[in-house]
Every structure is written in C-alpha cells, then in structure tokens.
Design an enzyme around this catalytic site. Structure first.
Site, PDB file in Angstrom:
ATOM      1  N   ARG A 278      24.156  52.203  85.720  1.00  0.00           N
ATOM      2  CA  ARG A 278      23.465  51.976  84.448  1.00  0.00           C
ATOM      3  C   ARG A 278      24.511  51.791  83.364  1.00  0.00           C
ATOM      4  O   ARG A 278      25.241  52.722  83.029  1.00  0.00           O
ATOM      5  CB  ARG A 278      22.561  53.166  84.115  1.00  0.00           C
ATOM      6  CG  ARG A 278      21.706  52.954  82.866  1.00  0.00           C
ATOM      7  CD  ARG A 278      20.823  54.160  82.603  1.00  0.00           C
ATOM      8  NE  ARG A 278      19.841  54.359  83.665  1.00  0.00           N
ATOM      9  CZ  ARG A 278      18.673  53.729  83.723  1.00  0.00           C
ATOM     10  NH1 ARG A 278      18.327  52.877  82.779  1.00  0.00           N
ATOM     11  NH2 ARG A 278      17.850  53.951  84.718  1.00  0.00           N
ATOM     12  N   GLU A 350      17.068  49.143  91.439  1.00  0.00           N
ATOM     13  CA  GLU A 350      16.321  47.999  90.903  1.00  0.00           C
ATOM     14  C   GLU A 350      17.293  46.896  90.488  1.00  0.00           C
ATOM     15  O   GLU A 350      18.135  47.095  89.615  1.00  0.00           O
ATOM     16  CB  GLU A 350      15.490  48.464  89.697  1.00  0.00           C
ATOM     17  CG  GLU A 350      14.698  47.363  89.062  1.00  0.00           C
ATOM     18  CD  GLU A 350      14.161  47.768  87.678  1.00  0.00           C
ATOM     19  OE1 GLU A 350      13.961  48.983  87.446  1.00  0.00           O
ATOM     20  OE2 GLU A 350      13.969  46.868  86.854  1.00  0.00           O
ATOM     21  N   SER A 353      13.227  42.731  88.095  1.00  0.00           N
ATOM     22  CA  SER A 353      11.900  43.114  87.674  1.00  0.00           C
ATOM     23  C   SER A 353      11.168  41.804  87.466  1.00  0.00           C
ATOM     24  O   SER A 353      11.621  40.966  86.698  1.00  0.00           O
ATOM     25  CB  SER A 353      12.010  43.919  86.383  1.00  0.00           C
ATOM     26  OG  SER A 353      10.857  44.673  86.172  1.00  0.00           O
TER      27      SER A 353
END
Length: 427
Positions: A278, A350, A353
């Site tokens: 992140r 992830e 998206s």
RNA sequence: GGACAGGUGGCCGAGUGGUUGAAGGCACCACCCUGGAAAGGUGGCAUACCUGCAAGGGUAUCGAGGGUUCGAAUCCCUCCCUGUCCGCCA
C-alpha cells in the site's frame, strides 16, 4: 449523482436500496433532500409566476414604445416586482445550492444482485491458476527486491516520505515493461484507444467521477492552485466527455491510460505498510468504457475479462470476488475485485477493481448520448477496471516466480519487454 | 507575466437595449421528386427545470458570476478559456 426524480417518486424503495450500503446517515440525508426538493418546487412556482407577469408587462412596454405611446405607468409598477424577483431568486438559489451539495454526498444505488452485508459477505465468483508450491520458504517481495536491487525504499522515504517507492535499474525497467505490455495488449487485442491524460485535474473533474466533495481527504491538493493529483486515471479519462452529448456511433467508447496514481490513504495508516503493498504513489493501467445503458451489464463482464487477461498472460493466479453492497465504492453499483496470489506474503492482493457506475458518474459529469437522431439525450453508463495496478503485480511476479537461489523467472509475455527472462541477484 | 482580438445551438456563423430561443448555412429527420441514388424542393430539428391525465402552458440558458435597466446575447465590472504578438522558460 443519484436521480432525484427516482428519489421523489419512490422514497421508500430508494431508501431501502441505499441502506444496503450500511451507512445509516444516508437516511437522514434523504429526508433533508426530499424536504429541500419540496421547498425548491414551491419557490420555483411562485418565482416563475411573478416572472411570467413581469415578462408580459415588459412586452407591453415594448409594444407601446413601438407605437410611440407612453409606458411610464407600467414601468413604474415594474420597479418593485424587480426587487421581489431578485429576493426570490436568491432564496431559490440558496435552496438549490444546499440541495445539490447534499445530493452530491449520496452514494449510487447498489445493483440488486450485489450480496447483502459488509466485506465479509463478498462472494467468490471464480479463480484462475494454482498458487505455486515451493520446497523452500518463500521470501516476501521486499527482501527479493532489495537483494535484486529492484527498488530502494529508504531512498524513497528520504526524498518524499514513506509510501513513495523508488525503483532502480531492472526494477525501474520492469515498470516500463509492464506499461508497454499492458498498453499493447489492451490497444491491439481489446480495441482500446490509448490516452495520456493530465495528472493534475480541476475540481469539476474530481466531482464528476465522485471523489469530491465527499473524499477530499483522500486526494493530494496543489495549493495555491485549485488542482488535485489524480488518484487514478479513471478521473481524467472518464471526464473527457463531461458536458457533452456523445455521438451514438462513438459508443461504446473505450480508453486505456497508464498513469501514476496519488493517494493520501488517510484512513489506512498502519495497514499493509510493508513493502509495496500500500503506497501513496503507484503506476496503473486503467480501462474506461462509456456505453449505452442497455449494454452496461454485458460491458461489465467484458471489461473484467480484459483485466483478467493481463494476469493470465503473466501466469499469475488470481480470483474474482464480487463485493457485497456494504463494501462497494461510493460511485459504483457493482464491483468485481480481482485479487492476485502473492506467495511471499501469503495472501490475495487486490490488483484490479472492475466497476459499473450505471448513470451515476454520467449525471455528475453530464455525459449523454442520443439513442436515435430525433430522440432526447440520455445519460450514458460508465465503467472502469484497472488493467492492472503495478506494485501488487510486481509483488506477485517476484514472490510467485522466485527460485531457491533468490533469482526470479520473468514470464514469457513480459520477457521481450524487459529484455531478460530471469532476474538474478548481483554478487 | 504584458498587449491586443475573441468566446453565440451538434458544427460554422449573423446579431442597431424591446415579438431574438436567437437570421443564414452545414449536419440530421420526414416527405416530394427518382427505377434507385445524387442533386433539387417542402417541412421539421436546442437543453434543463416547473406545471398539467393530456394537448399544452411557464421559467431559465448566447464562456462563468455580479451590476445598470421596466427590459440585456447586446452596456459596465470581475473571473475563466481560446487565438495572435512580446517577455520568460524545459
């Protein structure tokens, strides 16, 4: 922007739909909106009636002047109604401003098919590939990256701060290779038009896609200019057609852009801070499709497979998860997350998206098309999907393809772009 | 940053403070003409909101926001944008 007419015509159904997102504050906001909408119409009717009288009297003045008659009596009477109209207009404008600012904070209606509940109710749709098995302990990417000299995270901290990775040598080149690989795939095989957009955008653009006004803390600002660093290419690319009536023949429009993304991550401090998981700045290839409303369901499946193709070509195992109503983003009606397996950190990350925004962004950005030459303009539907984000792809590439000796195999699809089929630690 | 010139409908473009929501053209739609098309002819053709069962009616909109006026696309002010020239600069 949600459809105020729908809200007015079906308040109970609208409320039930929005409550599925699990944010109780929406209910009171809806009540305020309905009340403001009622007030707005009340004042509008009054104001317009007075304006209609005034306009008729003004026409009479014009008529008399042309006939060389006196109009002094009418003109005298109109002086006061001008003041009245001015006051009513101000009142009306205040109500509308309040109504608009409140309406901009209401999220999109979740699609009926989205699962009920919060993130724990997310639904596994499908998975592809097998997580690799090692006869040694898989190392995390931050160790591999350091020994392979792909990035120098302390240097990034020095020049910018934590969360601003600095890539070196083959690590920097890996970014270029991924950009070229993904852009080539989407332009030549999936038919997207490549866009190189501005990385700084204005307030209207960020409002159009839904980041403003509600998520101002998430974007970097550029004081004293009223400009913002893009959190994703979705923002500038979707806004290409803001305030336009798009030629029906131009739909579906499909755009792909590779840009840096800047995110303050204001509410995620402490989460996933290790390595590249992140970060505040990262590169990402983004797919955007602008489509006819009746096509958006099928288009959502299509754009999702376009993103999946990237991972398949790279040989990275992934799964597709449909987000529950409570986990779906503000502007999205339905979202698939694509999560890639990362062997070193031992989890699913992830990397994409994929969302359909129905007409939500189109309303905010006023993007319409004419279904047929004589028909009234209608709002388009917008969709986007990452295709895909770089840092977590790099994590998966390093961690899944590592060998016991610390080297990393480069997938065949990427090797020509990188000019190497293996990354090897230097002595 | 400075000096000029501009910003009008899907596009181009006219517009003396008063039937201008806006001439004219292009594009588009329908019809006529044609074996079919092109050309030509006739008509239609902005958007949003409010109101009405509907037909319809009303209000607003000429880059944005203020101001003057009974009345503003038109006059004044501020801002934004575009073009040209000058300055600065990768």
């Amino acid at each position: 922007m949600i459809d105020l007419k729908r809200l007015r015509q079906d308040p109970a159904g609208s409320r039930t739909s929005l409550m599925r997102r699990g944010d109780p504050s929406v209910a009171t906001a809806i009540d305020s909106i309905l009340e403001l909408d009622r007030q707005r119409r009340e004042f509008l009717v009054r104001t317009e009636a007075i304006k209609a009288e005034r306009n008729a009297a003004s026409d009479e003045v014009a008529r008399r002047k042309r006939a060389k008659e006196s109009a002094a009596d009418i003109m005298e009477g109109l002086k006061s109604s001008g003041e009245e109209v001015k006051l009513l207009d101000i009142k009306l404008r205040d109500i509308e401003a309040e109504l608009d600012s409140l309406a901009l904070t209401i999220p999109n209606f979740p699609d009926e098919r989205t699962p009920e509940g919060d993130a724990s109710a997310n639904r596994l749709i499908r998975s592809w590939g097998q997580p690799p098995a090692f006869d040694f302990v898989a190392r995390p990417h931050w160790e591999l990256g350091a020994s392979l000299r792909l990035f120098d995270l302390p240097a990034g901290v020095k020049v910018a701060g934590s969360g601003f990775p600095l890539f070196t040598g083959m690590g920097a080149k890996l970014g270029r290779a991924l950009a070229s690989f993904m852009l080539d795939l989407h332009t030549s095989e999936h038919g997207y038009l490549e866009i190189a957009p501005p990385y700084l955008v204005n307030r209207a653009t960020l409002t159009g896609t839904g980041q403003l006004p509600k998520f101002a803390e998430e974007v970097y600002t550029c004081s004293p200019d009223d400009l913002f660093l893009i959190p994703t290419a979705e923002v500038p690319v979707t806004n290409i057609h803001r305030d336009e009536i798009i030629e029906a023949g131009a739909l579906p429009a499909s755009y792909v852009a590779c840009t840096p993304c800047f995110r303050r991550e204001a509410f995620s401090h402490g989460k996933d801070t290790r390595g590249l998981i992140r970060v505040h700045q990262f590169d990402k290839v983004e797919l955007v499709r602008i489509v006819r409303p009746e096509d958006s369901v099928a288009e959502h499946e299509r754009i999702t497979t376009h993103a999946e193709t990237v991972l398949q070509r790279l040989g990275l195992p992934y799964r597709v998860v449909e987000l529950a109503a409570g986990d779906t983003g503000f502007a999205s009606a339905r979202t698939y997350d694509i999560e890639v397996w990362a062997a070193g950190v031992g989890g699913w990350l992830e990397v994409s998206s994929s969302s359909t925004f129905t007409d939500f962004q189109a309303r905010r950005a006023n993007m319409r098309y004419r279904p047929s030459p004589k028909a009234k303009p209608e709002f388009v539907h917008t969709l986007n999907a990452s295709g895909v984000a770089f840092p977590r792809t790099i994590i998966a590439l390093l961690e899944n393809n590592q060998a016991a000796d610390g080297s990393v195999r480069v997938p065949d699809a990427l090797a020509p772009y990188l000019g190497a089929d293996r990354l090897t630690p230097r002595a």
